[in-house]
Design an enzyme around this catalytic site. Structure first.
Site, PDB file in Angstrom:
ATOM      1  N   ASP A   1       2.454  54.866 118.201  1.00 56.77           N
ATOM      2  CA  ASP A   1       1.851  55.229 116.148  1.00 56.77           C
ATOM      3  C   ASP A   1       2.645  54.377 115.371  1.00 56.77           C
ATOM      4  OD1 ASP A   1       4.834  56.529 116.065  1.00 56.77           O
ATOM      5  OD2 ASP A   1       3.839  58.260 116.616  1.00 56.77           O
TER       6      ASP A   1
ATOM      7  N   ASP B   1      -4.724  61.678 122.526  1.00 59.57           N
ATOM      8  CA  ASP B   1      -2.939  62.226 122.975  1.00 59.57           C
ATOM      9  C   ASP B   1      -2.759  63.725 121.710  1.00 59.57           C
ATOM     10  OD1 ASP B   1      -1.166  61.275 120.319  1.00 59.57           O
ATOM     11  OD2 ASP B   1      -2.945  60.611 119.707  1.00 59.57           O
TER      12      ASP B   1
END
Length: 390
Positions: free
Chosen positions: A92, A272
């Protein structure tokens, strides 16, 4: 490098079956990606992840920048060598973690000024800094720095004007992220992130602007941030299938097994969430027939495995092990209840293995249903079985 192929589509929904080729390997989609915040999926060895079918995992840019730091990462050639994982990794951007700092950070056009949660040092995260960190990590999929639009702002639901301001900043940061990514010569793939809060018109504006930038893949962010479930499902039904069909689509931070199957139906390829690992540590287990609370007293003498249909090490045990009474070599609910009540380390390790296996196996079943042209029937059966209850 990224190559995405559509292998099959569902005629009753937006679901599709794909194959994603990245620098560290091939990922069959739809896929669930276990979260490895600090360079580890909590309590699980990389070998166990491979055995249960994990094809790609996440790393957290913000936390790995804080500890162990970029010098250490660079000395190992990136995150793969550091954590001994030879398959693809997605990182991320660090934006969500910085956003989560609340009063400890200040967001400006240039980036985010914040105090380190580790030692209090004054730090700065910008789109350029995020790209530099992720390039050092050498993740296969890099995420643009965005501002995660909150569901609530100063105690009230975020207004359209507030959501627009946030979305437009994320859009400008997408341009800067892409420019820096290309300047660095990063050989991996950069995804843009659609924002806009709970406002479909803003989501559409964000989507169209990002598509013009021609990212290799796209994510839907700013969901599962405290909004009611019906509003999340509304955005999930609106946005993913409007993204380019020939590129992978990623729904960030979602969610329950039901969310995953509905997300697939709306055209999502990648998911996720910390839910399977976090819930495992807190005693909530996912099974084919609903969720099971292992801390409940009724499990104290229960000889059953968590899920009789599950083949994970917790439920089925290791190969070749069985008992004289004909039972399998797995662990009983009574034993897992005992481990949890005693605070034994093995307890959350086994429950984490089970929950991750459940999620990864669910996605395998989704892929098989799509391959067979039976996703609609699978979706209905899945809902009925999960609603039955343990």
């Amino acid at each position: 490098m990224l190559k995405f192929e559509i292998l099959a589509t569902d005629t009753s929904s937006h679901a599709r079956r794909g194959k994603l080729t990245l620098n560290h390997g091939v990922v069959q989609t739809p896929i669930f990606m276990p979260v490895g915040t600090y360079g580890t999926v909590k309590g699980v060895m990389p070998r166990s992840l491979r055995e249960m079918g994990a094809q790609i995992i996440l790393g957290n840019t913000f936390h790995l920048w804080m500890r162990p730091g970029l010098d250490v990462m660079q000395s190992f050639g990136g995150l793969h060598g550091f954590e001994q994982w030879d398959k693809p990794i997605l990182t991320d951007s660090g934006g969500f973690q910085v956003w989560s700092l609340g009063s400890m950070r200040k967001i400006t056009e240039e980036g985010v000024h914040f105090a380190s949660p580790v030692n209090g040092d004054k730090l700065f995260m910008s789109p350029e800094v995020s790209m530099q960190i992720q390039t050092t990590l050498n993740s296969d999929i890099v995420m643009q720095l965005d501002e995660c639009t909150p569901y609530e702002t100063n105690g009230h639901k975020t207004t359209e004007a507030e959501a627009r301001k946030s979305m437009e900043m994320s859009r400008r940061w997408a341009v800067r992220s892409k420019n820096e990514f290309e300047r660095l010569g990063n050989p991996n793939a950069l995804f843009g992130i659609v924002q806009g809060g709970m406002y479909k018109n803003l989501r559409q504006e964000s989507l169209e602007a990002l598509v013009e930038m021609d990212f290799p893949g796209y994510a839907v962010g700013g969901v599962s941030v405290g909004e009611p479930k019906d509003e999340m499902l509304d955005i999930m039904a609106h946005t993913p299938h409007r993204l380019p069909a020939h590129k992978p689509r990623y729904l960030m931070g979602v969610g329950t097994p039901e969310d995953l199957v509905e997300g697939v139906a709306q055209g999502v390829d990648m998911f996720d969430c910390v839910m399977p690992t976090r819930n495992a540590r807190n005693g909530t287990l996912f099974t084919r027939y609903g969720d099971l609370k292992i801390r409940n007293a009724r499990h104290k003498t229960d000889h059953q495995p968590l899920d009789p249909s599950c083949t994970c090490h917790a439920c089925a045990g290791t190969e070749g092990v069985s008992w004289n009474d004909g039972g399998r070599g797995g662990f009983s609910r009574a034993y897992l209840h005992h481990l949890d009540r005693c605070g034994e380390m093995l307890g959350p390790m086994l429950t984490t293995i089970h929950n991750l296996h459940y999620y990864l196996n669910l996605m395998r079943e989704v892929r098989e249903a799509l391959d067979a042209g039976q996703f609609g029937a699978f979706r209905a059966r899945f809902k009925a079985e999960r609603a039955r209850g343990v």
